[in-house]
Design a protein around this motif. Structure first.
Motif, PDB file in Angstrom:
ATOM      1  N   THR A  67      37.306  38.154  46.050  1.00  0.00           N
ATOM      2  CA  THR A  67      38.723  38.477  46.242  1.00  0.00           C
ATOM      3  C   THR A  67      39.568  38.096  45.043  1.00  0.00           C
ATOM      4  OG1 THR A  67      39.109  36.333  47.312  1.00  0.00           O
ATOM      5  CG2 THR A  67      38.552  38.195  48.744  1.00  0.00           C
ATOM      6  N   HIS A 150      37.105  44.307  53.519  1.00  0.00           N
ATOM      7  CA  HIS A 150      38.254  43.449  53.821  1.00  0.00           C
ATOM      8  C   HIS A 150      38.234  42.192  52.968  1.00  0.00           C
ATOM      9  CE1 HIS A 150      34.897  42.341  56.461  1.00  0.00           C
ATOM     10  NE2 HIS A 150      35.350  41.111  56.374  1.00  0.00           N
ATOM     11  N   ARG A 151      37.094  41.924  52.324  1.00  0.00           N
ATOM     12  CA  ARG A 151      36.989  40.773  51.429  1.00  0.00           C
ATOM     13  C   ARG A 151      37.031  41.199  49.968  1.00  0.00           C
ATOM     14  NH1 ARG A 151      32.355  36.753  53.891  1.00  0.00           N
ATOM     15  NH2 ARG A 151      33.777  35.451  55.087  1.00  0.00           N
ATOM     16  N   ASP A 153      38.834  42.377  46.334  1.00  0.00           N
ATOM     17  CA  ASP A 153      40.000  42.024  45.545  1.00  0.00           C
ATOM     18  C   ASP A 153      41.046  43.129  45.633  1.00  0.00           C
ATOM     19  OD1 ASP A 153      39.595  43.876  42.853  1.00  0.00           O
ATOM     20  OD2 ASP A 153      37.742  43.329  43.863  1.00  0.00           O
ATOM     21  N   ARG A 185      42.492  40.732  57.646  1.00  0.00           N
ATOM     22  CA  ARG A 185      42.628  41.330  56.318  1.00  0.00           C
ATOM     23  C   ARG A 185      43.906  40.796  55.682  1.00  0.00           C
ATOM     24  NH1 ARG A 185      41.482  46.540  59.357  1.00  0.00           N
ATOM     25  NH2 ARG A 185      43.690  47.036  59.128  1.00  0.00           N
ATOM     26  N   SER A 186      43.947  40.801  54.359  1.00  0.00           N
ATOM     27  CA  SER A 186      45.148  40.328  53.677  1.00  0.00           C
ATOM     28  C   SER A 186      46.280  41.327  53.885  1.00  0.00           C
ATOM     29  CB  SER A 186      44.865  40.162  52.183  1.00  0.00           C
ATOM     30  OG  SER A 186      44.733  41.439  51.573  1.00  0.00           O
ATOM     31  N   GLU A 188      48.138  42.644  51.679  1.00  0.00           N
ATOM     32  CA  GLU A 188      48.063  43.676  50.652  1.00  0.00           C
ATOM     33  C   GLU A 188      47.085  44.773  51.054  1.00  0.00           C
ATOM     34  OE1 GLU A 188      49.419  39.896  48.933  1.00  0.00           O
ATOM     35  OE2 GLU A 188      47.624  40.430  50.049  1.00  0.00           O
ATOM     36  N   ASP A 190      46.073  45.430  54.121  1.00  0.00           N
ATOM     37  CA  ASP A 190      46.639  46.095  55.294  1.00  0.00           C
ATOM     38  C   ASP A 190      47.622  47.188  54.890  1.00  0.00           C
ATOM     39  OD1 ASP A 190      45.482  45.359  57.607  1.00  0.00           O
ATOM     40  OD2 ASP A 190      46.961  43.862  58.168  1.00  0.00           O
ATOM     41  N   ARG A 405      48.232  41.702  41.275  1.00  0.00           N
ATOM     42  CA  ARG A 405      48.073  41.099  42.608  1.00  0.00           C
ATOM     43  C   ARG A 405      47.074  39.949  42.570  1.00  0.00           C
ATOM     44  NH1 ARG A 405      50.775  43.660  46.649  1.00  0.00           N
ATOM     45  NH2 ARG A 405      51.641  45.702  46.111  1.00  0.00           N
ATOM     46  N   GLN A 409      47.756  35.968  43.562  1.00  0.00           N
ATOM     47  CA  GLN A 409      46.893  35.096  44.375  1.00  0.00           C
ATOM     48  C   GLN A 409      46.705  33.748  43.685  1.00  0.00           C
ATOM     49  OE1 GLN A 409      44.008  38.319  46.702  1.00  0.00           O
ATOM     50  NE2 GLN A 409      43.242  37.225  44.959  1.00  0.00           N
TER      51      GLN A 409
END
Length: 928
Positions: A67, A150-151, A153, A185-186, A188, A190, A405, A409
């Motif tokens: 990620t 979903h994991r 980056d 999910r993060s 972003e 989503d 992004r 993080q």
């Protein structure tokens, strides 16, 4: 853990086969969603087994570690293929375009020589990835599986979104598996998933748990017919709720020991059973493996375990906890299932997890900075200066790669380690604010800046934060009311302490926001005030920004020459200061001003020059060149500019740039790419439905009205054109109003509202007198000609329309010229009608305006033998199209043809679309 027997999912498998069939006509993206352990990975594994007979299959797996590393998911998938190629073969793929991926793909870095001067743009990076995917898919269809996406980056998702929005016309199918619940999910991811589904860029396949029948079949397959009575399916359903992974774990236990049936089981219990009997040294190896993530290399873990501990890795492989992969002398380990890694990781306990992460951040000195930063974020204690510095360094590295992004993080993790109230925390929040603006993460940026306000006590510092917050809320998010409140507070605070050196900037920001809200006069007045203050202070930076605001507003107001003068001054200052971002912005705004002044050749030269000199650091040149290129008929560049805007602002487009999506949609609809066109228009409409931002909202309405007229929906077209003209009139954006009025006059005449049409034409003539540009004269002549023709004054109509056509031709505005010639043909008779209509059709054909061309050709065919002959002549292939056909017949692909002709692959695709249309064939095979 053994692979689950494939049970059920017949319909789902058939649907994936259908998606692969459909991918022959262009890339497809499928999001496979479902709860953990429901069978997503098993489904795509079975599909890959079946698809390999006709497709090349590559896979990338998401992991917690990935990620933080830009493009990690796509890199893993593509590296699996590139490592099988020789260096010369890699270097030949996509030619020099592949070089921008040297720092991203290790195999490309090894195959191509370094280029210290290279500074690839985000657009170049995205396009290079697409070029590479197209090249791999050239000889056979390509399936890319992105497991546990979903994991992934944020950059991988941004690239997937870009690919889906600009789908290459090659046989490519992307399958992304992800947890079904948004909470897993993060935000972003989503947001991007929501956009892709809403805009129909991807389809969703949602897996539900197994029913009792499928569980019974699974039991029979694993235990044998005699060992799986009907009651077992009911028992399995009670224990697992149909979760395939849980059910498999229970059945494996039953196969080993039938007496375990009476004991409730879980994945945690299953993992404990798999690792029962491990010595403390073996458990230590397992814990380190879990902290490393779902996948890790032998080289990496060997740095962290004792020299004699390798046997424990072998033991974990024998037990089914890990799977071993060996390729090209590289050994890699994967957990048997992501849930096994998750359960093992959680079982370590928070304190032990933290210790291991901290140790890894310190000891993995040879690993990429992003890897060490990931572990530092999870292992450091608050106040750890080394970890904070590492995370901020990783953020700057990500920023240099335009991975904003990922940078956010790292900065967020750094801020979490810095004690509240610390000056260093304020610095981190300040950096988050800047980075969020670049990433388009307006909510994150606003939250950081508001927290920063609470830490700032000195009025000047507080005012600066208010001003930045105003900018973030206005141009990016389009939240103009909130933005004006922040800007006014900045002005008040600067005035309260007599901070004249900062007040000019705040006044200019407030003026911008008022202009964006529709008051251009207030923008000019406020920014001229700011300009005078900045010049009195001798502050070049503030002078530069104030000139930009004054010039931009004057351009829309139709004072093009005055606007150009201000913006040329701004360009000179930006060049002198070496400010590349402001240089690009001012060049883009100058191009708009020159266009509004009717100085088309100069506008073209300025905008092309700004974008040909290197990667644009601002979207503004692309936004305004797209506008100009619509009228010039350079429609391929309209689409290219929109792609560049998307690459610079992945995810949701900012308010000042979103209308390029509407313009791109209009181009696609005119070229009969209806699905893509509708998606683009919807994308533009989402933002302007909430905020009628500047004149950009009016231009979105104009684009949408033109699209409606193209399909004969005159009611919608009239409503859109009326709204666009009214918005421009209220703002005093005379140059924009002059663009819209001819369309409004035409659609009103077509609906029989001659009074309304005449009003629009009269207003266009009054604007001609005010603007005093050749462009305004051409627009007014067209509007007047349409109305005169509708009223039966044919001779006068022809004179007006000839003037409009001549002006369009003189200025090089091919679409304007074609439109006027089309109307001139309708107002003429006999030979003159055939001549004008034929010329219009030829211009439309050269532009690629297929729907417009077909409309005129249909009219020509109704004009007797002469009209039919002319229509047939228009349908003949151009010399360049004949070249494309000749090269195609030698067996060359689009990339090779593009290289021979020294054009882009997308230009070749456009030529082919015209050729298919003219010759009435369905595609390449029929043409050959």
């Amino acid at each position: 853990m053994t692979e689950t027997p494939f049970v059920g999912r017949v319909d789902e498998l058939a649907r994936l086969r259908g998606e692969l069939d459909d991918a022959r006509d262009g890339a497809r993206v499928v999001l496979i969603a479902g709860e953990a352990g429901v069978g997503k990975t098993r489904l795509v594994s079975e599909f890959q087994t079946l698809a390999r007979a006709r497709a090349r299959c590559l896979i990338g797996r998401g992991s917690p570690l990935g990620t933080a590393i830009p493009f990690s998911l796509l890199v893993e998938a593509l590296e699996g293929y590139l490592r099988s190629l020789k260096a010369n073969d890699i270097a030949a793929v996509c030619g020099s375009r592949l070089a921008v991926l040297r720092e991203v793909l290790p195999s490309v870095g090894a195959a191509l020589p370094p280029d210290p001067s290279a500074s690839p743009s985000r657009l170049a990076t995205f396009e290079a990835f697409i070029c590479l995917l197209e090249a791999i898919a050239r000889d056979r269809p390509l399936v890319i599986v992105l497991d546990d996406a979903h994991r992934a980056d944020p950059s991988s998702w941004e690239l997937l979104h870009y690919l889906a929005r600009n789908a290459p016309r090659s046989p490519l199918l992307v399958l992304a598996t992800l947890r079904g619940e948004s909470g897993e999910r993060s935000p972003e991811i989503d947001a991007i998933v929501g956009l892709m589904l809403k805009d129909r860029l991807a389809t969703e396949l949602r897996l539900t748990p197994f029913g009792r029948e499928d569980l019974g079949t699974l039991a029979t397959r694993m235990l044998g017919p005699g060992a799986a009575p009907a009651a077992l399916a009911e028992w399995l359903h009670e224990r697992t709720n149909g979760n395939a992974l849980f059910a498999t774990a229970l059945l494996e236990d039953l196969a080993a020991d039938p007496s375990r049936r009476d004991v409730p089981r879980s994945i945690r219990a299953h993992v404990e059973a798999l690792t029962a009997g491990l010595a403390p040294a073996g458990r230590e190896v397992l814990g380190i493996a879990a902290v490393l993530g779902r996948s890790f290399s032998l080289r990496t873990i060997a740095q962290l375990i004792p020299a004699d501990a390798g046997r424990w890795l072998d033991d974990l492989v024998r037990r089914g906890v890990l799977k071993e992969r060996a390729r090209d002398a590289t050994v890699t380990y994967d957990f048997g299932h992501p849930l096994v890694q998750e359960v093992t990781y959680e079982g370590l306990g928070a304190a032990r997890r933290r210790e291991l992460h901290e140790d890894l951040a310190r000891r993995l000195s040879d690993e990429p900075l992003a890897v060490r930063a990931y572990h530092a974020a999870r292992g450091a204690l608050p106040g750890d200066a080394t970890a904070i510095a590492l995370l901020r360094d990783a953020a700057r590295e990500a920023e240099r790669a335009q991975a904003h992004r990922e940078a956010l993080q790292h900065l967020g993790a750094a801020a979490a380690l810095i004690p509240a109230g610390s000056p260093e925390r304020a610095d981190a929040l300040d950096e988050i604010g800047w980075q969020a603006a670049e990433a388009g993460a307006h909510g994150v940026g606003a939250e950081a800046l508001r927290e920063l306000l609470a830490l700032r006590t000195e009025p000047r510092e507080r005012a600066t934060v208010h001003m930045r917050l105003a900018s973030l809320l206005s141009s990016g998010a389009g939240e103009l009311v909130a933005a004006e409140i922040e800007a006014k507070e900045a002005v008040r605070l600067f005035e309260s302490v007599g901070a004249e050196d900062r007040l000019a900037g705040a006044l200019n920001e407030l003026a911008w926001i008022r202009g964006e809200a529709g008051d251009l006069a207030a923008q000019v007045a406020g920014s001229r005030d700011a300009l005078g203050r900045a010049e009195a202070l001798g502050d070049e930076r503030l002078t530069l920004h104030a000139l930009g605001s004054v010039g931009y507003a004057l351009a829309g107001m139709g004072q093009g020459d005055a606007a150009a003068e201000a913006l040329e001054r701004g360009c000179a200052i930006a060049m002198r200061r070496g400010d590349l971002v402001q240089r690009a912005w001012h060049a883009g705004a100058l191009g708009l001003a020159l266009f509004c002044a009717g100085r088309i050749e100069e506008a073209t030269r300025v905008l092309d020059g700004a974008l040909e000199s290197g990667p644009a650091l601002s979207a503004v040149p692309h936004v305004h060149r797209a506008f100009l290129n619509w009228f010039l008929g350079r429609w391929d560049l309209v689409l290219e500019d929109h792609r560049a805007v998307q690459a610079l602002h992945p995810g949701s487009l900012p308010a000042f740039a979103a209308w390029t999506a509407s313009l791109a949609g209009l181009v696609e609809l005119a070229r009969r790419h209806d699905a893509a066109g509708e998606r683009h228009l919807e994308q533009g409409g989402r933002l302007y439905a909430k905020s009628d931002f500047y004149w950009h909202g009016a231009l979105h309405d104009w684009s949408s009205g033109s699209a409606a007229a193209l399909f004969g929906d005159l009611k919608t077209a009239q409503m859109r054109f009326t709204r666009a003209a009214d918005r421009a009139l209220r703002m005093g954006a005379l140059a924009i109003e002059a663009i819209v009025l001819p369309e409004l006059a035409e659609v009103r005449a077509d609906t029989g509202d001659l009074t309304g049409a005449a009003e629009a034409a009269t207003r266009a003539r009054s604007l001609e007198a005010t603007l005093q540009t050749t462009l305004a004269t051409g627009q007014a002549s067209y509007a007047e000609g349409v109305v005169l023709h509708a009223r039966g004054r044919v001779a006068d109509a022809r004179a007006a329309l000839r003037t409009a056509a001549d002006i369009g031709g003189t200025l090089g505005l091919r679409f304007v010229q074609a439109r006027a010639l089309e109307q001139l043909g309708r107002a003429s008779e006999a030979t003159e009608r055939v001549r004008a209509s034929t010329e219009a059709a030829r211009l439309y054909a050269a532009i690629g305006a297929t729907r417009h061309e077909e409309r005129v050709l249909a009219e020509l065919r109704g004009l007797g033998a002469a009209g039919r002959r002319s229509a047939q002549a228009v349908g003949e292939l151009t010399p360049r199209e004949k070249e494309v056909v000749a090269l195609l017949r030698t067996g060359l692909g689009n990339r090779e043809i593009a290289a021979r002709l020294q054009v882009s692959e997308r230009t070749v695709e456009t030529h082919l679309a015209h050729i298919y249309s003219k010759l009435g064939v369905e595609g390449r095979r029929e043409l050959v």
